[in-house]
Scaffold this active site. Sequence first.
Site, PDB file in Angstrom:
ATOM      1  CG  ASN A 207      -0.367  -0.154   2.532  1.00  0.00           C
ATOM      2  OD1 ASN A 207       0.686  -0.760   2.676  1.00  0.00           O
ATOM      3  ND2 ASN A 207      -1.010   0.383   3.555  1.00  0.00           N
TER       4      ASN A 207
ATOM      5  CD  GLU B  28      -1.473   4.753   4.648  1.00  0.00           C
ATOM      6  OE1 GLU B  28      -0.984   5.618   5.404  1.00  0.00           O
ATOM      7  OE2 GLU B  28      -2.197   3.827   5.056  1.00  0.00           O
TER       8      GLU B  28
ATOM      9  CB  CYS C 201      -5.274  -1.180  -1.939  1.00  0.00           C
ATOM     10  SG  CYS C 201      -6.589  -0.391  -1.019  1.00  0.00           S
TER      11      CYS C 201
ATOM     12  CD  GLU D 298      -5.503  -5.792  -1.478  1.00  0.00           C
ATOM     13  OE1 GLU D 298      -4.968  -4.663  -1.396  1.00  0.00           O
ATOM     14  OE2 GLU D 298      -6.231  -6.256  -0.594  1.00  0.00           O
TER      15      GLU D 298
ATOM     16  CB  CYS E 187     -10.899  -2.475   0.208  1.00  0.00           C
ATOM     17  SG  CYS E 187     -10.208  -1.787  -1.310  1.00  0.00           S
TER      18      CYS E 187
ATOM     19  CB  CYS F 213      -8.681  -4.403  -3.842  1.00  0.00           C
ATOM     20  SG  CYS F 213      -7.528  -3.045  -3.550  1.00  0.00           S
TER      21      CYS F 213
HETATM   22  N1  THU Z   1      -5.424  -1.345   2.354  1.00  0.00           N
HETATM   23  C1  THU Z   1      -4.865  -2.162   1.415  1.00  0.00           C
HETATM   24  O1  THU Z   1      -3.703  -1.991   1.032  1.00  0.00           O
HETATM   25  N2  THU Z   1      -5.629  -3.144   0.902  1.00  0.00           N
HETATM   26  C2  THU Z   1      -6.932  -3.392   1.239  1.00  0.00           C
HETATM   27  O2  THU Z   1      -7.580  -4.228   0.615  1.00  0.00           O
HETATM   28  C3  THU Z   1      -7.535  -2.666   2.371  1.00  0.00           C
HETATM   29  C4  THU Z   1      -6.790  -1.469   2.826  1.00  0.00           C
HETATM   30  C5  THU Z   1      -4.614  -0.262   2.919  1.00  0.00           C
HETATM   31  C6  THU Z   1      -5.041   1.101   2.464  1.00  0.00           C
HETATM   32  C7  THU Z   1      -4.521   1.971   3.587  1.00  0.00           C
HETATM   33  O3  THU Z   1      -3.181   2.324   3.298  1.00  0.00           O
HETATM   34  C8  THU Z   1      -4.528   1.069   4.806  1.00  0.00           C
HETATM   35  O4  THU Z   1      -4.711  -0.256   4.319  1.00  0.00           O
HETATM   36  C9  THU Z   1      -5.606   1.396   5.814  1.00  0.00           C
HETATM   37  O5  THU Z   1      -6.835   1.468   5.215  1.00  0.00           O
END
Ligand code: THU
Length: 134
Positions: A46, A48, A57, A59, A90, A93
Amino acid sequence: MADKQEIIEGLTQHLVHSHSPYSGVQVVAAVVYDINGIERTAYGVNVENVSYGLTVCAERSAISTAVTDGMQSIKALYVMSNQADPISPCGACRQVVTEFMQDPSAPVLCVNKTLSKNWKSTLGDLLPNRFDLD
Ligand code: THU
């Protein structure tokens, strides 16, 4: 299918590269695919951003890397995070994964960092009755 142990080691190795200074939630994903009959694995974390909505994300990061490598079809998806319980992909994704995972029985394995817990699923369970133009 790719060696699960090797992929878990790859996940652990890449998890620390997560750029997650805002949430502190580190996530890494691996997608398994093959090119000309040779199995390959792409990892993504991920990423940010201070403008939170721009976060990518893990994925989708992994999928971008795999597509750049020529991937057309995902055979398996792995997700690891630093949270106590495994996190599952999520909604956004799940939709992006379906673009490349055609088999509803394709495996999705989510694990926590210590590997003390895991959650096994399939694409069909994650996103039943998916949007499709066919
Ligand atoms: N996140 C992912 O990388 N994948 C997911 O399927 C759910 C959320 C990350 C996004 C963000 O950086 C952190 O988790 C908190 O939401």
